[in-house]
Design a protein around this motif. Structure first.
Motif, short mmCIF file in Angstrom:
data_model
loop_
_atom_site.label_atom_id
_atom_site.label_comp_id
_atom_site.label_asym_id
_atom_site.label_seq_id
_atom_site.Cartn_x
_atom_site.Cartn_y
_atom_site.Cartn_z
N ARG A 1 0.87 -1.15 -0.03
CA ARG A 1 -0.05 -0.02 0.01
C ARG A 1 0.79 1.38 0.12
O ARG A 1 0.65 2.09 -0.72
N ARG A 2 1.95 1.27 0.91
CA ARG A 2 2.77 2.49 0.72
C ARG A 2 3.32 2.75 -0.33
O ARG A 2 3.83 3.81 -0.92
N GLU A 3 3.70 1.53 -1.32
CA GLU A 3 4.47 1.63 -2.57
C GLU A 3 3.58 1.85 -3.79
O GLU A 3 3.90 2.08 -4.89
N GLY A 4 2.20 1.74 -3.37
CA GLY A 4 1.30 2.20 -4.56
C GLY A 4 1.04 0.90 -5.53
O GLY A 4 0.39 1.16 -6.13
N SER A 5 1.24 -0.50 -5.05
CA SER A 5 1.31 -1.50 -5.62
C SER A 5 -0.25 -2.10 -5.49
O SER A 5 -0.41 -3.30 -5.86
N LEU A 6 -0.82 -1.69 -4.13
CA LEU A 6 -2.27 -2.35 -3.85
C LEU A 6 -3.22 -1.50 -4.43
O LEU A 6 -3.32 -0.24 -4.50
N ALA A 7 -4.23 -2.26 -4.84
CA ALA A 7 -5.39 -1.67 -5.44
C ALA A 7 -5.99 -0.80 -4.04
O ALA A 7 -6.14 -1.14 -3.08
N PRO A 8 -6.60 0.49 -4.53
CA PRO A 8 -7.08 1.46 -3.55
C PRO A 8 -8.06 0.93 -2.67
O PRO A 8 -8.48 1.53 -1.54
N HIS A 9 -9.09 0.16 -3.34
CA HIS A 9 -10.24 -0.31 -2.44
C HIS A 9 -10.13 -1.51 -1.55
O HIS A 9 -10.79 -1.60 -0.87
N VAL A 10 -8.71 -1.89 -1.43
CA VAL A 10 -8.46 -3.21 -0.52
C VAL A 10 -8.64 -2.86 0.94
O VAL A 10 -8.02 -1.99 1.30
N GLN A 11 -9.22 -3.62 1.63
CA GLN A 11 -9.28 -3.74 3.02
C GLN A 11 -8.11 -4.44 3.64
O GLN A 11 -8.47 -5.72 3.78
N LEU A 12 -7.15 -3.92 4.04
CA LEU A 12 -6.09 -4.81 4.60
C LEU A 12 -6.25 -5.79 5.52
O LEU A 12 -5.71 -6.94 5.43
N ARG A 13 -7.16 -5.54 6.47
CA ARG A 13 -7.45 -6.38 7.46
C ARG A 13 -8.45 -7.81 7.20
O ARG A 13 -7.87 -9.02 7.40
N SER A 14 -9.10 -7.44 6.27
CA SER A 14 -10.16 -8.53 5.73
C SER A 14 -9.16 -9.42 4.68
O SER A 14 -9.27 -10.59 4.44
N ILE A 15 -8.53 -8.67 3.77
CA ILE A 15 -7.45 -9.32 2.92
C ILE A 15 -6.30 -10.17 3.55
O ILE A 15 -6.22 -11.40 3.35
N THR A 16 -5.93 -9.76 4.49
CA THR A 16 -4.85 -10.32 5.07
C THR A 16 -5.43 -11.76 5.85
O THR A 16 -4.88 -12.76 5.64
N CYS A 17 -6.64 -11.65 6.33
CA CYS A 17 -7.36 -12.79 7.01
C CYS A 17 -7.79 -13.69 5.98
O CYS A 17 -7.38 -15.22 5.85
N ALA A 18 -7.99 -13.23 4.77
CA ALA A 18 -8.29 -14.17 3.66
C ALA A 18 -7.08 -14.74 3.05
O ALA A 18 -6.87 -16.26 2.88
N VAL A 19 -5.68 -14.32 2.90
CA VAL A 19 -4.64 -14.87 2.23
C VAL A 19 -4.35 -15.91 3.34
O VAL A 19 -3.91 -16.92 2.98
N VAL A 20 -4.24 -15.72 4.60
CA VAL A 20 -3.81 -16.43 5.71
C VAL A 20 -4.44 -17.66 5.72
O VAL A 20 -3.96 -18.89 6.01
N ALA A 21 -5.77 -17.17 5.62
CA ALA A 21 -6.70 -18.74 5.68
C ALA A 21 -6.60 -19.59 4.58
O ALA A 21 -6.51 -20.97 4.65
N ALA A 22 -6.43 -19.04 3.37
CA ALA A 22 -6.36 -19.71 2.35
C ALA A 22 -5.11 -20.54 2.06
O ALA A 22 -4.95 -21.78 1.86
N THR A 23 -3.84 -19.84 2.53
CA THR A 23 -2.59 -20.44 2.20
C THR A 23 -2.33 -21.38 3.13
O THR A 23 -1.80 -22.51 3.08
N THR A 24 -2.89 -21.07 4.50
CA THR A 24 -2.72 -22.12 5.64
C THR A 24 -3.55 -23.32 5.43
O THR A 24 -3.12 -24.27 5.69
N GLY A 25 -4.78 -23.10 5.05
CA GLY A 25 -5.79 -24.40 4.68
C GLY A 25 -4.86 -25.38 3.62
O GLY A 25 -4.76 -26.32 3.72
N ILE A 26 -4.43 -24.62 2.66
CA ILE A 26 -3.44 -25.31 1.49
C ILE A 26 -2.48 -26.17 2.09
O ILE A 26 -2.06 -27.47 2.16
N GLY A 27 -1.77 -25.58 3.03
CA GLY A 27 -0.78 -25.95 3.86
C GLY A 27 -0.85 -26.96 4.81
O GLY A 27 -0.21 -28.26 4.75
N VAL A 28 -1.87 -27.16 5.47
CA VAL A 28 -2.22 -28.18 6.44
C VAL A 28 -2.74 -29.59 5.50
O VAL A 28 -2.75 -30.51 6.17
N LEU A 29 -3.35 -29.07 4.52
CA LEU A 29 -3.67 -30.55 3.63
C LEU A 29 -2.87 -31.19 2.90
O LEU A 29 -2.81 -32.08 2.28
#
Length: 235
Positions: free
Chosen positions: A138-166
Motif C-alpha cells: 500500500r505504501r509503495e502504491g502496488s495495492l489496489a486502492p479499494h483493498v481492506q487490509l484487515r480482511s484481505i490479510t485474513c483471507a490470504v492467511v486462511a487460504a494459504t494455511t488451509g492449503i498448507g495443512v492439507l
C-alpha cells in the motif's frame, strides 16, 4: 565441533525425523514413543535420554519446523523487490518445503493440533508477515486502492494455511498448481491495475532458488528466530 558432538547432533536429527514421520502419518494422540524409537532404530531409553516425554519431542519437531520454514521465508523475501510478488513467492516456497520436508510438515500440524494445545505460533507469525507485506504494498502504491487490509490479510492467511495443512509428502506439483490457481484468482482484485502484468501467480525463479538453498544450507536456530522476528515486523 568434536566427533561426539557431531554424533549427538546426528542422533537428535534422526529422532526428530522419525518422530515427524510418525506424527505426519498419525495424529499426536495416537503416536507412541515406542513406535518413534523403533522407527529411529534406537531404544526407548535412548530416546528418553534426549526427550523427557512425547510433548517435549513434539515441541522439538515444531521448533525445528519453524526454523526451517522461516529461514526459507526470509530468503524468498530478500530476493524480491516487489511486496506482492514476495508474498506470492513465499507462499509457493513454503508449499514446496512442506511437500518435501516431513519435519516442516509435521511441525506445522503439531503447532495447530488442539489435542496437544498447539500454540499456533506459525500461523500468527505468517499473519504478521502477510500484513507487513500488504502494508508495504500500500505504501509503495502496488495495492489496489479499494483493498481492506484487515480482511484481505485474513483471507490470504486462511487460504494459504488451509492449503498448507492439507499438503502430503511428494505433492509439490499439485501444491504449486493449487497456489497458482489461488493467486490467479486473487491478484487481479489485490494489485493496482498497472502492477498486475508484472506479477507471476505461479511464482518466480526465486522459489526454485530458495528450495535449492533449503536443501543444502544448515539451519541455525538463532538465525531462524531472527528471520521470524523480521517477518513479523519486530526487527
Amino acid at each position: 565441533m568434536g566427533l561426539q558432538q557431531e554424533r549427538a547432533i546426528r542422533t537428535r536429527r534422526r529422532m526428530l525425523k522419525a518422530a515427524a514421520e510418525l506424527f505426519d502419518r498419525e495424529d499426536y494422540a495416537s503416536a507412541r514413543l515406542s513406535d518413534i524409537s523403533a522407527r529411529a532404530n534406537m531404544s526407548t531409553g535412548a530416546l528418553h535420554f534426549h526427550f523427557a516425554n512425547k510433548e517435549e519431542l513434539a515441541q522439538a519437531v515444531v521448533s525445528e519446523a519453524r526454523a526451517v520454514l522461516w529461514r526459507a521465508a526470509r530468503l524468498a523475501y530478500e530476493k524480491n523487490s516487489d511486496p506482492l510478488q514476495a508474498l506470492t513467492d513465499i507462499s509457493h516456497t513454503l508449499g514446496q518445503l512442506l511437500s518435501w520436508d516431513v519435519v516442516s510438515r509435521a511441525g506445522l500440524r503439531l503447532d495447530n493440533d488442539r489435542s496437544r494445545k498447539g500454540q499456533e505460533q506459525f500461523i500468527r507469525a505468517w499473519h504478521a508477515c502477510v500484513q507487513r507485506l500488504l502494508d508495504r504494498a500500500r505504501r509503495e502504491g502496488s495495492l489496489a486502492p479499494h483493498v481492506q487490509l484487515r480482511s484481505i490479510t485474513c483471507a490470504v492467511v486462511a487460504a494459504t494455511t488451509g492449503i498448507g495443512v492439507l499438503i502430503k509428502g511428494g505433492e509439490g506439483d499439485r501444491i504449486r498448481l493449487a497456489l497458482t490457481g489461488f493467486w490467479q484468482g486473487f491478484l487481479p482484485g489485490l494489485a493496482a491495475p498497472d502492477m498486475l502484468g508484472d506479477l507471476n501467480p505461479g511464482g518466480t525463479d526465486v522459489v526454485d532458488h530458495v528450495m535449492r538453498a533449503s536443501r543444502y544450507l544448515p539451519i541455525d536456530g538463532d538465525d531462524a528466530l531472527g528471520a521470524q522476528a523480521a517477518a513479523s515486523g519486530r526487527t
